[in-house]
Design an enzyme around this catalytic site. Structure first.
Site, PDB file in Angstrom:
ATOM      1  N   GLY A  11      54.756 110.520 -23.413  1.00 55.33           N
ATOM      2  CA  GLY A  11      53.578 111.186 -23.751  1.00 55.33           C
ATOM      3  C   GLY A  11      52.179 110.397 -23.086  1.00 55.33           C
ATOM      4  O   GLY A  11      52.540 109.239 -22.976  1.00 55.33           O
ATOM      5  N   ASP A  53      69.936 104.828 -35.723  1.00 57.43           N
ATOM      6  CA  ASP A  53      71.280 104.555 -35.570  1.00 57.43           C
ATOM      7  C   ASP A  53      71.612 103.285 -34.867  1.00 57.43           C
ATOM      8  O   ASP A  53      72.515 102.532 -35.169  1.00 57.43           O
ATOM      9  CB  ASP A  53      72.148 105.654 -34.977  1.00 57.43           C
ATOM     10  N   THR A  87      49.744 111.321 -34.790  1.00 54.87           N
ATOM     11  CA  THR A  87      50.100 112.947 -34.291  1.00 54.87           C
ATOM     12  C   THR A  87      49.160 113.699 -35.364  1.00 54.87           C
ATOM     13  O   THR A  87      49.406 113.454 -36.732  1.00 54.87           O
ATOM     14  CB  THR A  87      51.304 113.144 -34.426  1.00 54.87           C
ATOM     15  N   HIS A 141      33.123 116.699 -25.921  1.00 55.24           N
ATOM     16  CA  HIS A 141      34.528 116.576 -25.764  1.00 55.24           C
ATOM     17  C   HIS A 141      35.027 117.135 -24.398  1.00 55.24           C
ATOM     18  O   HIS A 141      34.173 118.203 -23.898  1.00 55.24           O
ATOM     19  CB  HIS A 141      35.632 117.395 -26.738  1.00 55.24           C
ATOM     20  N   LYS A 145      39.972 120.825 -24.738  1.00 53.46           N
ATOM     21  CA  LYS A 145      40.021 120.323 -26.143  1.00 53.46           C
ATOM     22  C   LYS A 145      40.162 121.820 -26.867  1.00 53.46           C
ATOM     23  O   LYS A 145      39.229 122.786 -26.809  1.00 53.46           O
ATOM     24  CB  LYS A 145      38.917 119.890 -26.994  1.00 53.46           C
TER      25      LYS A 145
HETATM   26  P1  NAD Z   1      51.754 114.537 -25.040  1.00 52.41           P
HETATM   27  O1  NAD Z   1      51.879 116.129 -25.013  1.00 52.41           O
HETATM   28  O2  NAD Z   1      51.237 114.000 -23.908  1.00 52.41           O
HETATM   29  O3  NAD Z   1      53.000 113.517 -25.718  1.00 52.41           O
HETATM   30  C1  NAD Z   1      53.751 114.086 -26.542  1.00 52.41           C
HETATM   31  C2  NAD Z   1      55.066 113.490 -26.465  1.00 52.41           C
HETATM   32  O4  NAD Z   1      55.901 113.766 -27.590  1.00 52.41           O
HETATM   33  C3  NAD Z   1      55.742 114.243 -25.042  1.00 52.41           C
HETATM   34  O5  NAD Z   1      56.148 113.066 -24.165  1.00 52.41           O
HETATM   35  C4  NAD Z   1      57.047 114.951 -25.663  1.00 52.41           C
HETATM   36  O6  NAD Z   1      57.972 115.008 -24.897  1.00 52.41           O
HETATM   37  C5  NAD Z   1      57.244 113.983 -26.997  1.00 52.41           C
HETATM   38  N1  NAD Z   1      58.166 114.416 -28.235  1.00 52.41           N
HETATM   39  C6  NAD Z   1      58.252 115.764 -28.264  1.00 52.41           C
HETATM   40  N2  NAD Z   1      59.079 115.899 -29.490  1.00 52.41           N
HETATM   41  C7  NAD Z   1      59.451 114.789 -29.925  1.00 52.41           C
HETATM   42  C8  NAD Z   1      60.196 114.161 -30.849  1.00 52.41           C
HETATM   43  N3  NAD Z   1      61.018 114.930 -31.594  1.00 52.41           N
HETATM   44  N4  NAD Z   1      60.573 112.908 -30.787  1.00 52.41           N
HETATM   45  C9  NAD Z   1      60.098 112.187 -29.970  1.00 52.41           C
HETATM   46  N5  NAD Z   1      59.019 112.536 -28.959  1.00 52.41           N
HETATM   47  C10 NAD Z   1      58.883 113.885 -29.091  1.00 52.41           C
HETATM   48  O7  NAD Z   1      50.631 114.515 -26.174  1.00 52.41           O
HETATM   49  P2  NAD Z   1      49.311 113.278 -26.564  1.00 52.41           P
HETATM   50  O8  NAD Z   1      48.143 113.714 -25.727  1.00 52.41           O
HETATM   51  O9  NAD Z   1      49.884 112.197 -26.221  1.00 52.41           O
HETATM   52  O10 NAD Z   1      49.093 113.355 -27.842  1.00 52.41           O
HETATM   53  C11 NAD Z   1      50.255 113.251 -29.056  1.00 52.41           C
HETATM   54  C12 NAD Z   1      49.453 113.501 -30.380  1.00 52.41           C
HETATM   55  O11 NAD Z   1      48.556 112.434 -30.705  1.00 52.41           O
HETATM   56  C13 NAD Z   1      48.832 115.112 -30.529  1.00 52.41           C
HETATM   57  O12 NAD Z   1      48.970 115.099 -31.813  1.00 52.41           O
HETATM   58  C14 NAD Z   1      47.182 114.468 -30.488  1.00 52.41           C
HETATM   59  O13 NAD Z   1      46.454 115.300 -31.158  1.00 52.41           O
HETATM   60  C15 NAD Z   1      47.316 113.090 -31.347  1.00 52.41           C
HETATM   61  N6  NAD Z   1      46.169 112.155 -31.015  1.00 52.41           N
HETATM   62  C16 NAD Z   1      45.692 111.515 -32.099  1.00 52.41           C
HETATM   63  C17 NAD Z   1      44.680 110.764 -31.813  1.00 52.41           C
HETATM   64  C18 NAD Z   1      44.116 109.535 -33.028  1.00 52.41           C
HETATM   65  O14 NAD Z   1      43.315 108.982 -33.033  1.00 52.41           O
HETATM   66  N7  NAD Z   1      44.820 110.224 -34.255  1.00 52.41           N
HETATM   67  C19 NAD Z   1      44.290 110.131 -30.603  1.00 52.41           C
HETATM   68  C20 NAD Z   1      44.796 110.782 -29.590  1.00 52.41           C
HETATM   69  C21 NAD Z   1      45.785 111.708 -29.783  1.00 52.41           C
END
Ligand code: NAD
Length: 254
Positions: A11, A53, A87, A141, A145
């Site tokens: 991601g 595992d 996440t 933003h 968003k």
């Molecule tokens: P993205 O959609 O680009 O990436 C998510 C990835 O997770 C994908 O590649 C997907 O295939 C993978 N995935 C799905 N199911 C999975 C599983 N069971 N196990 C492992 N991987 C799995 O999303 P993104 O833009 O990278 O954002 C990811 C999350 O991070 C979102 O919830 C976003 O809101 C959050 N985020 C948080 C912050 C923060 O500061 N806390 C900052 C940016 C983004």
């Protein structure tokens, strides 16, 4: 060397974490997890259960999806693996339930915002709030968003309201011009919050304070995903000495 597994490694955030951990000299990515696979110089597993595992790691970093993150943590915490989670979408109740399943002193660290600058912006706003009768939050933003106002803007408004013992005298009174409703923003705990959505921004926020003859603006701009990485690396370095549930990067920013 801290051995790190990156969940969601294909991601947008996951790829940035892989690069940041790879560039740090005290940690290594030992594996990735992503059902979509990834072209990587380390093994990539389809699920966290498979990774636990087949590989050995100290910390799981999770940037996946709201509907899968709890399942990932439910595998790692009982296995005694520290978790650094970005996440979004986990409720406080779920975080507490998950952290109760941790074994061997594993830590569940969740940060709703990993940018050190945004955390400091909120701390500075808290310090200023008692001294300024007026305060407003403007967040900017990218146009894609989904939610408004941002979680950070809501939290900032709450912090301002908690830090001052008075209500603002200009708390977003509605306009009298028909068709211009909302011009004074949304009121969050008495603090007007304005959301701008536009091309050109990633994530920015300005907190504007007003008093007699003076104003104070505190602004933070996040221009790309690397802005989250100092916070993610700080989390990875800090969880080994912690246990139980920790929410918020400010806990590790001395
Ligand atoms: P993205 O959609 O680009 O990436 C998510 C990835 O997770 C994908 O590649 C997907 O295939 C993978 N995935 C799905 N199911 C999975 C599983 N069971 N196990 C492992 N991987 C799995 O999303 P993104 O833009 O990278 O954002 C990811 C999350 O991070 C979102 O919830 C976003 O809101 C959050 N985020 C948080 C912050 C923060 O500061 N806390 C900052 C940016 C983004």
């Amino acid at each position: 060397m801290i051995r790190v597994a990156v969940s969601g490694c294909a991601g947008r955030m996951g790829k940035t974490v892989v690069d940041a951990v790879g560039a740090a000299d005290d940690m290594d990515v030992v594996c990735g997890i992503d059902p979509h696979g990834a072209d990587a110089p380390f093994p990539v597993y389809a699920s966290v259960a498979e990774a636990v595992d087949r590989a050995e790691f100290d910390v799981l970093v999770d940037f996946t999806q709201p509907d899968v993150v709890a399942g990932n943590l439910a595998v790692c915490l009982p296995a005694g693996i520290d978790c650094v989670v970005g996440t979004t979408g986990l409720s406080n109740d779920t975080l507490e339930q998950l952290s109760a399943t941790a074994e061997n002193g594993a830590c569940l660290f969740y940060a709703p915002n990993f940018t050190t600058g945004a955390v400091l912006m909120m701390q500075f706003a808290k310090a200023a709030a008692p001294y300024f009768p007026e305060a407003e939050v403007i967040e900017f933003h990218h146009a894609k968003k989904k939610d408004a106002p941002s979680g950070t803007a809501v939290r900032t408004a709450q912090i301002i309201a908690e830090a001052r013992a008075f209500e603002s005298s200009a708390p977003g009174a509605e306009t009298e011009i028909e068709g211009c409703e909302g011009a004074r923003g949304a009121l969050v705990d008495g603090v007007p919050v304005h959301s701008v959505r536009s091309m050109g921004y990633v994530a920015s926020q300005e907190v504007v304070f007003g008093s007699m003859g003076q104003s104070l603006a505190i602004r933070h701009d996040s221009w790309d995903r690397t802005s989250y990485m100092p916070g993610v690396l700080l989390g990875i370095r800090s969880v080994g000495e912690q246990q139980g549930l920790i929410v918020g990067l400010e806990n590790f920013m001395a």
